[in-house]
Design an enzyme around this catalytic site. Structure first.
Site, mmCIF file in Angstrom:
data_model
loop_
_atom_site.group_PDB
_atom_site.id
_atom_site.type_symbol
_atom_site.label_atom_id
_atom_site.label_comp_id
_atom_site.label_asym_id
_atom_site.label_seq_id
_atom_site.Cartn_x
_atom_site.Cartn_y
_atom_site.Cartn_z
ATOM 1 N N TYR A 167 0.816 -16.926 -13.888
ATOM 2 C CA TYR A 167 1.946 -17.104 -12.740
ATOM 3 C C TYR A 167 3.791 -17.982 -14.535
ATOM 4 C CZ TYR A 167 5.270 -19.914 -9.686
ATOM 5 O OH TYR A 167 6.738 -20.049 -9.407
ATOM 6 N N ASP A 262 3.514 -18.433 -22.595
ATOM 7 C CA ASP A 262 4.079 -19.603 -21.708
ATOM 8 C C ASP A 262 3.246 -20.753 -21.643
ATOM 9 O OD1 ASP A 262 5.286 -19.441 -18.238
ATOM 10 O OD2 ASP A 262 4.457 -21.059 -19.183
ATOM 11 N N LYS A 290 7.963 -28.778 -17.771
ATOM 12 C CA LYS A 290 7.191 -29.912 -17.232
ATOM 13 C C LYS A 290 6.425 -30.827 -18.728
ATOM 14 C CE LYS A 290 4.021 -26.838 -14.713
ATOM 15 N NZ LYS A 290 3.852 -26.847 -13.238
HETATM 16 P P1 KE4 Z 1 8.648 -23.942 -12.769
HETATM 17 O O1 KE4 Z 1 9.554 -23.152 -11.560
HETATM 18 O O2 KE4 Z 1 7.951 -24.318 -11.184
HETATM 19 O O3 KE4 Z 1 9.327 -25.360 -13.266
HETATM 20 O O4 KE4 Z 1 7.860 -23.238 -13.351
HETATM 21 C C1 KE4 Z 1 7.134 -22.150 -13.459
HETATM 22 C C2 KE4 Z 1 6.103 -22.245 -14.071
HETATM 23 C C3 KE4 Z 1 6.069 -20.885 -15.001
HETATM 24 N N1 KE4 Z 1 4.737 -21.180 -15.983
HETATM 25 C C4 KE4 Z 1 3.801 -22.074 -15.937
HETATM 26 C C5 KE4 Z 1 2.454 -21.595 -16.917
HETATM 27 C C6 KE4 Z 1 4.255 -22.214 -15.385
HETATM 28 O O5 KE4 Z 1 2.755 -23.887 -14.692
HETATM 29 C C7 KE4 Z 1 4.973 -22.393 -14.351
HETATM 30 C C8 KE4 Z 1 4.651 -23.572 -12.449
HETATM 31 N N2 KE4 Z 1 3.087 -24.442 -11.821
HETATM 32 C C9 KE4 Z 1 3.115 -24.507 -10.855
HETATM 33 C C10 KE4 Z 1 2.124 -25.120 -11.212
HETATM 34 N N3 KE4 Z 1 0.879 -24.301 -11.173
HETATM 35 C C11 KE4 Z 1 4.661 -24.820 -10.559
HETATM 36 C C12 KE4 Z 1 4.080 -25.767 -8.276
HETATM 37 C C13 KE4 Z 1 4.649 -25.342 -8.207
HETATM 38 O O6 KE4 Z 1 4.781 -24.185 -7.763
HETATM 39 O O7 KE4 Z 1 4.778 -26.374 -7.307
#
Ligand code: KE4
Length: 451
Positions: A167, A262, A290
């Site tokens: 993701y 990533d 994060k």
């Molecule tokens: P954000 O746009 O949510 O800040 O980041 C996206 C993203 C990109 N790359 C990786 C490896 C990530 O884990 C994430 C976001 N992680 C999720 C948790 N699996 C965020 C939680 C959510 O979507 O509410």
């Protein structure tokens, strides 16, 4: 009907339909969540929070501190999500809070250059092997979306390879066999993504170099690069097999494509240099998020200077953001990284996380439940299956229904796990040895309950 009476009537009617669904008193959470669903799609600001795949009542948080979260009914939980990674130094860390109080006196947003951006940029560049230049944005999605645009701008090629179950945020071109909330909800790559956006996104099974070789051979001059989670946290926890990352480095070099890690989740979590520091494989670009925001909205993308110099206004690839480099977010990120740089932090995180996952696996084995689980530093995960789990297909074959029952049983014992089998667990420096002992006991009791 006046507003007060309508509100009172609404609350009264809500109470009548609310029943206690477990030994856990979540009445106030239920009231708030019922109201939230009338205001926001699914009642949440991000889908995974809605507990769709584990069922039951989403817990409405009131406050967090250290390793703990308290809900609006006064229940305390040992928290293994930590805001999905940022709270690695413990929620509301006093040193971060104090730094923010000071920064607040100077204002909340400038929309102009600020020395705090220099400070955090220097820390990121010093820490992450691949990064010579960095651009701050406001989320991991923005970071990955911008990195993909840069990959295409730099190579002049349109296609990108991603891995099933990984993701990279919710930008159109990544919602193809994506992990995290998309996998949790079983959404078929999400409607609303036009074919034109997804057609250039090629996918391969994680840990399968042969598939990547085949994609390059079939598209020799049109793949801009490969983007992946160097350690997967969005399909559940999946580690790279020996040689996988090194093989991707070789393949991208051979075909003149870029390698992008990533590290939004792994960055500063599995080590101060991230996964690339641990494995000694240096990508061309890295995305972060994060932890570098310390709980405030920050994302970043960075890498080789010759590539980053294409980003406006240094170069011609456009990307911008009103709140990027925000002084409060920079402050929280700077203080968080300062805390992580201290002697012994990652050794401590490795010790307690490893003890936890060993306790979980041992408890499941004792109960006769099929389980495979592991950790890398402060990131862990497990699946209800014999294992090994090397890719998303393996993960999807695990017993997600059993996970849902475990999740409920653990909530009732005051342990807050990610509400999806396709997420990872996160530990912080605030988790005590007693917290770990309590958690392992809760797992033992829960396994006996659900077996
Ligand atoms: P954000 O746009 O949510 O800040 O980041 C996206 C993203 C990109 N790359 C990786 C490896 C990530 O884990 C994430 C976001 N992680 C999720 C948790 N699996 C965020 C939680 C959510 O979507 O509410």
């Amino acid at each position: 009907m006046d507003v007060f009476r309508s509100q009172a009537y609404f609350e009264l009617s809500v109470k009548h339909i609310l029943v206690r669904t477990s030994s856990l008193n979540t009445i106030r959470s239920q009231e708030i969540f019922v109201a939230a669903q009338k205001l926001m799609p699914g009642g949440v600001s991000s889908p995974v929070r809605a507990f769709k795949s584990v069922g039951g009542q989403p817990i409405v948080f009131d406050r967090v501190k250290g390793a703990y979260a308290w809900d609006v009914d006064g229940n305390r939980f040992i928290d293994y999500i930590g805001s999905w990674g940022p709270a690695i130094c413990g929620h509301a860390n006093p040193e971060v809070i104090n730094a923010l109080h000071e920064a607040l006196e100077k204002g909340t947003s400038f929309g102009a250059p600020c020395i705090l951006e220099n400070t955090l940029a220097e820390m990121v560049i010093d820490a992450v092997p691949s990064i010579e230049s960095v651009r701050f944005v406001n989320s991991g999605t923005e970071a990955c979306m911008s990195a993909l645009r840069l990959m295409r701008a730099f190579t002049g090629r349109d296609k990108v390879i991603k891995f099933e179950g990984c993701y990279h945020g919710h930008a159109d071109m990544f919602l193809v066999k994506a992990g995290s909330g998309v996998a949790t909800l079983g959404l078929p790559n999400s409607p609303g993504v036009p074919n034109g956006s997804a057609v250039d996104t090629l996918t391969a099974p994680y840990n399968c170099l042969e598939s990547v070789k085949r994609l390059f051979a079939e598209n020799p001059d049109s793949i801009s690069g490969v983007i992946l989670e160097p350690i997967v946290g969005n399909a559940g926890f999946i580690a790279p097999q020996p040689g996988f990352l090194e093989g991707l480095r070789e393949l991208t070099n051979e075909y003149g494509a870029l390698l992008v890690f990533d590290e939004v989740m792994t960055g500063f979590r599995i080590g101060y240099g991230g996964a690339q520091g641990k494995y000694g494989v240096t990508p061309d670009l890295t995305t972060l998020g994060k932890i570098i925001g310390g709980g405030l909205p920050v994302g970043a993308y960075g890498g080789r200077a010759d590539i980053m110099n294409m980003v406006a206004p240094a170069g011609i690839m456009y990307q911008a953001g009103t709140l990027s480099g925000n002084p409060l977010a920079m402050t929280a990120g700077i203080k968080t990284l300062e805390l992580l740089k201290r002697e012994g932090t990652y050794e401590r995180l490795e010790i307690i996380t490893n003890r936890l996952i060993k306790g979980i696996v041992s408890a499941a084995n004792t109960t006769g439940l099929p389980i495979t689980g592991s950790n890398i530093s402060a990131m862990f995960g497990f699946f209800f299956c014999k294992g090994p789990v090397n890719n998303f297909e393996d993960a999807k074959a695990s017993d997600t229904q059993l996970f849902a029952r475990l999740h409920r049983a653990m909530l009732e014992r005051g342990i807050y796990l990610a509400p999806s089998a396709f997420e990872a667990g996160f530990i912080s420096l605030a988790h005590s040895d007693t917290d770990i002992d309590i958690t392992i006991t809760a797992f033992k009791e829960s396994f006996e309950e659900i077996a």
